[in-house]
Enzyme design. Sequence first.
Site, short mmCIF file in Angstrom:
data_model
loop_
_atom_site.label_atom_id
_atom_site.label_comp_id
_atom_site.label_asym_id
_atom_site.label_seq_id
_atom_site.Cartn_x
_atom_site.Cartn_y
_atom_site.Cartn_z
N GLY A 225 11.19 33.15 20.13
CA GLY A 225 10.99 33.17 21.25
C GLY A 225 9.84 31.92 21.49
O GLY A 225 9.91 31.48 20.43
N CYS A 252 13.45 32.14 13.95
CA CYS A 252 12.78 31.47 14.75
C CYS A 252 11.49 31.66 14.80
O CYS A 252 10.15 32.08 14.02
CB CYS A 252 13.15 30.99 15.31
SG CYS A 252 12.09 29.33 16.77
N GLN A 256 8.79 33.54 11.71
CA GLN A 256 6.96 33.21 11.73
C GLN A 256 6.07 35.13 11.60
O GLN A 256 5.28 34.80 10.89
CB GLN A 256 6.76 32.75 12.65
CG GLN A 256 7.17 31.06 12.85
CD GLN A 256 7.11 30.11 14.53
OE1 GLN A 256 6.61 31.06 14.86
NE2 GLN A 256 7.86 29.63 14.61
N HIS A 337 18.25 28.44 13.44
CA HIS A 337 18.84 29.51 14.08
C HIS A 337 20.47 29.77 14.61
O HIS A 337 21.43 28.15 14.60
CB HIS A 337 19.38 28.64 15.95
CG HIS A 337 17.52 28.60 16.69
ND1 HIS A 337 17.81 30.15 17.51
CD2 HIS A 337 16.46 28.65 17.16
CE1 HIS A 337 16.15 29.88 17.79
NE2 HIS A 337 15.85 28.81 17.25
N GLU A 339 22.47 31.13 15.34
CA GLU A 339 23.43 32.17 16.34
C GLU A 339 23.92 30.77 16.83
O GLU A 339 24.83 30.73 17.90
CB GLU A 339 22.86 32.26 16.80
CG GLU A 339 22.20 31.83 17.98
CD GLU A 339 20.89 31.83 17.18
OE1 GLU A 339 20.07 31.13 17.87
OE2 GLU A 339 20.34 32.01 16.15
#
Length: 364
Positions: A225, A252, A256, A337, A339
Amino acid sequence: MIRVFDRKLILEDGTEVLGCSFGAECDKVCEIVFNTSMVGYQEILSDPSYTYQAVVMTYPLIGNYGMADDDYETVTPTIGAFIVGEINHEPSNFRSTNTLSAVMKKFGIPGISGVDTRKLTRHIRNNGMCKALICGVDTSLEDGLKKLAATEIPRDAVSRVTAKGVFEKKISNPLFHVVAIDCGMKENIVRSLNKRGCSVTVVPFDTDAHAIELLKPDGVFISNGPGDPGDVPELINTVRQLHGKYPMFGICLGHQIISLSYGAKCYKLKFGHRGGNHPVKNIATGKIEITSQNHSYAVDDDSLKNTPLTVTHINLLDNTIEGVENKNDKVFSVQYHPESAPGPEDSTYLFDKFIKTMEGLENA
């Protein structure tokens, strides 16, 4: 072809960059960043993590394969702006149903072409991310700097792009039920989970721990996000309350959030990581993964020392933290990432690890 410079960028430090308009013709203040990916402009344009950001694409030709209906990472793109070297208005691709410029115009996203994007990228790399104004060429530097000084980048990015309610992405005969906390989740994450036998229930970022428990998940996923992870303290608290109750996997921003929930700290990088070729070392195996990245913040290494988290992955470009885990709680996360979309698929094994964790076969 003679270029007519009708738009420009004004940066906070007084730098002016002339260009040609495409997409929506509107003025906008964004945080300016750069992306070094050679392909995947559609996925970048539609990645919710770019909310309120103007993205400079270092690859010189953008738009040449058009826009395909199946390749969007979100239905409604929220990227701030696109800045490119050359824009192609006549794409060649049998899957294309529209041009990049037309899609940007539809969603109110301004673009500037004819820019020396590599020179601009070096400027951002040397001086850091900053606010930038996309405006008409007749806007004076003085007026532009006043507008920049008077405009703050909103801090509601996650609430803007999160799911507006609970919904399901079911498959036939699922092996597991995953609750995915949507902070601006890319579509390919859901596809990656469905592909591995998971029905997915997507919930808004501010869903509390009790509501998630009522859904009876086999595992909990925290998505990517936009923005500062410190802007969503309610989500940090929710994840903290779920420690040890379910296997958890974060990507991502989710990485965090998991780190903050255990007491670690995050800091803002000078110019962030955005591209499809970042080398990351898997500490357990010693293997180097080429990864897709898109983030402005990183987990502080020193702050992990007093937490139960251990480091699993390291970025070889700047030694920043790329992955953490808590084996006792069956929690792990990565900054990059797996994906892809766009980018390499060296790290898709992490979705398999999540499946094994839910099966009880992976001590993660």
